[in-house]
Design a protein around this motif. Structure first.
Motif, PDB file in Angstrom:
ATOM      1  N   UNK A  28       0.697  -1.221  -0.167  1.00  0.00           N
ATOM      2  CA  UNK A  28      -0.038  -0.040   0.162  1.00  0.00           C
ATOM      3  C   UNK A  28       0.862   1.422  -0.147  1.00  0.00           C
ATOM      4  N   UNK A  29       0.668   2.355  -0.553  1.00  0.00           N
ATOM      5  CA  UNK A  29       1.124   3.675  -0.558  1.00  0.00           C
ATOM      6  C   UNK A  29       1.660   4.113   0.579  1.00  0.00           C
ATOM      7  N   UNK A  30       0.724   3.871   1.798  1.00  0.00           N
ATOM      8  CA  UNK A  30       0.835   4.256   3.190  1.00  0.00           C
ATOM      9  C   UNK A  30       2.051   3.654   3.764  1.00  0.00           C
ATOM     10  N   UNK A  31       2.521   2.690   3.137  1.00  0.00           N
ATOM     11  CA  UNK A  31       3.744   1.914   3.889  1.00  0.00           C
ATOM     12  C   UNK A  31       5.023   2.737   3.473  1.00  0.00           C
ATOM     13  N   UNK A  32       4.918   3.746   2.839  1.00  0.00           N
ATOM     14  CA  UNK A  32       6.131   4.507   2.334  1.00  0.00           C
ATOM     15  C   UNK A  32       6.221   5.235   3.649  1.00  0.00           C
ATOM     16  N   UNK A  33       5.252   5.338   4.702  1.00  0.00           N
ATOM     17  CA  UNK A  33       5.528   6.115   5.828  1.00  0.00           C
ATOM     18  C   UNK A  33       6.478   5.530   6.839  1.00  0.00           C
ATOM     19  N   UNK A  34       6.605   3.994   6.679  1.00  0.00           N
ATOM     20  CA  UNK A  34       7.508   3.343   7.472  1.00  0.00           C
ATOM     21  C   UNK A  34       8.876   3.378   6.884  1.00  0.00           C
ATOM     22  N   UNK A  35       9.895   2.926   7.657  1.00  0.00           N
ATOM     23  CA  UNK A  35      11.234   2.732   7.132  1.00  0.00           C
ATOM     24  C   UNK A  35      11.551   1.453   6.479  1.00  0.00           C
ATOM     25  N   UNK A  36      10.812   0.415   7.297  1.00  0.00           N
ATOM     26  CA  UNK A  36      11.125  -0.982   6.806  1.00  0.00           C
ATOM     27  C   UNK A  36       9.783  -1.669   6.737  1.00  0.00           C
ATOM     28  N   UNK A  37       9.306  -2.417   5.821  1.00  0.00           N
ATOM     29  CA  UNK A  37       8.001  -3.180   5.792  1.00  0.00           C
ATOM     30  C   UNK A  37       8.616  -4.589   5.770  1.00  0.00           C
ATOM     31  N   UNK A  38       8.201  -5.518   6.627  1.00  0.00           N
ATOM     32  CA  UNK A  38       8.709  -6.981   6.747  1.00  0.00           C
ATOM     33  C   UNK A  38       7.372  -7.840   6.618  1.00  0.00           C
ATOM     34  N   UNK A  39       7.317  -8.941   5.780  1.00  0.00           N
ATOM     35  CA  UNK A  39       6.361  -9.923   5.697  1.00  0.00           C
ATOM     36  C   UNK A  39       6.707 -10.797   6.148  1.00  0.00           C
ATOM     37  N   UNK A  40       5.524 -11.651   6.879  1.00  0.00           N
ATOM     38  CA  UNK A  40       5.649 -12.916   7.583  1.00  0.00           C
ATOM     39  C   UNK A  40       5.546 -14.022   6.714  1.00  0.00           C
ATOM     40  N   UNK A  41       6.311 -15.044   6.963  1.00  0.00           N
ATOM     41  CA  UNK A  41       7.393 -15.469   8.041  1.00  0.00           C
ATOM     42  C   UNK A  41       8.737 -14.980   7.819  1.00  0.00           C
ATOM     43  N   UNK A  42       9.295 -14.785   8.955  1.00  0.00           N
ATOM     44  CA  UNK A  42      10.682 -14.556   8.724  1.00  0.00           C
ATOM     45  C   UNK A  42      11.454 -15.141   9.850  1.00  0.00           C
ATOM     46  N   UNK A  43      12.836 -15.293   9.712  1.00  0.00           N
ATOM     47  CA  UNK A  43      13.867 -15.695  10.860  1.00  0.00           C
ATOM     48  C   UNK A  43      13.906 -14.830  11.839  1.00  0.00           C
TER      49      UNK A  43
END
Length: 231
Positions: free
Chosen positions: A94-109
């Motif tokens: 989403x365009x609003x995610x540009x307000x975040x510094x980093x976006x991570x999607x699950x799953x991750x280690x």
């Protein structure tokens, strides 16, 4: 001092997992469960500001998108590092995610989460160092300008203007000019007018001796006396 991570997650099991990972890496943690709790936390100025906000998107009361817009838009917390975590890949784009510094999607280690947090902390430290250097430079420049201004004021105080100097010089000339009534040591400037008779008689009284003075010719007193002696 341990870095402070604010975790916002409504799912209990996921929340506990995040806490285990962060505490294993010696981070200080605070836990919130809803979007409204996040807003209330940052609205209270006495609360400690976290170094990193770990934010879920699917939150009750106020979702993560609203929280992002509130923190960046209304509160202007542009220096706050925000790491968004979501299981929704579409929401992560989403365009609003540009307000975040980093976006991570699950799953991750767990190590991936640690690496992302470390990267954000490094950026934060570098930004703070740059701001500190800029503040120091600005302060030095301000001190230099102030010192120059003081020096200029000192020079203006010590050195009179050209107008003042002219007035002072004119006053000096007036004081040094000889008085018209001042007599020179070698020559009497005052001229005694001559009379119609050749000899002026000065008598103190009837019994006193009459002293004859040479008639004045309009010359200086000294010249008249000198010519009288020569004759």
């Amino acid at each position: 001092m341990n870095k402070h991570i604010l975790v916002v997650e409504d799912n209990a099991s996921t929340r506990e997992l995040f806490l285990d990972i962060l505490q294993a890496f010696k981070f200080k943690t605070t836990v919130l469960r809803t979007g409204q709790e996040v807003i209330d936390y940052f609205d209270e100025e006495t609360n400690e500001r976290p170094n990193v906000l770990l934010l879920d998107i699917n939150l009750p009361e106020k979702n993560g998108v609203y929280v992002l817009q509130y923190l960046r838009g209304k509160l202007k917390l542009n220096d706050l590092k925000i790491l968004v975590i979501t299981a929704n890949h579409i929401a992560g784009q989403m365009p609003e995610m540009n307000l975040a510094d980093i976006v991570m999607t699950k799953p991750f280690l767990p190590n991936m989460l640690k690496e992302k947090i470390d990267a954000l902390l490094t950026e934060q430290t570098d930004a703070q160092s740059a701001d500190s250097v800029e503040d120091t430079v600005n302060k030095e420049e301000t001190n230099e300008v102030t010192a120059e201004a003081k020096a200029e004021d000192t020079v203006k105080t010590e050195i009179p203007s050209a107008k003042d100097a002219d007035v002072t010089m004119e006053a000096s000339i007036v004081r040094l000019a000889p008085d018209d009534n001042t007599l020179d040591d070698d020559e009497t400037e005052a001229v005694i007018p001559s009379t119609s008779s050749n000899v002026d008689r000065i008598t103190e009284d009837d019994d006193s001796e009459t002293v004859e003075m040479p008639a004045m010719t309009g010359k200086t007193l000294r010249e008249d006396i000198k010519e009288s002696r020569t004759i």
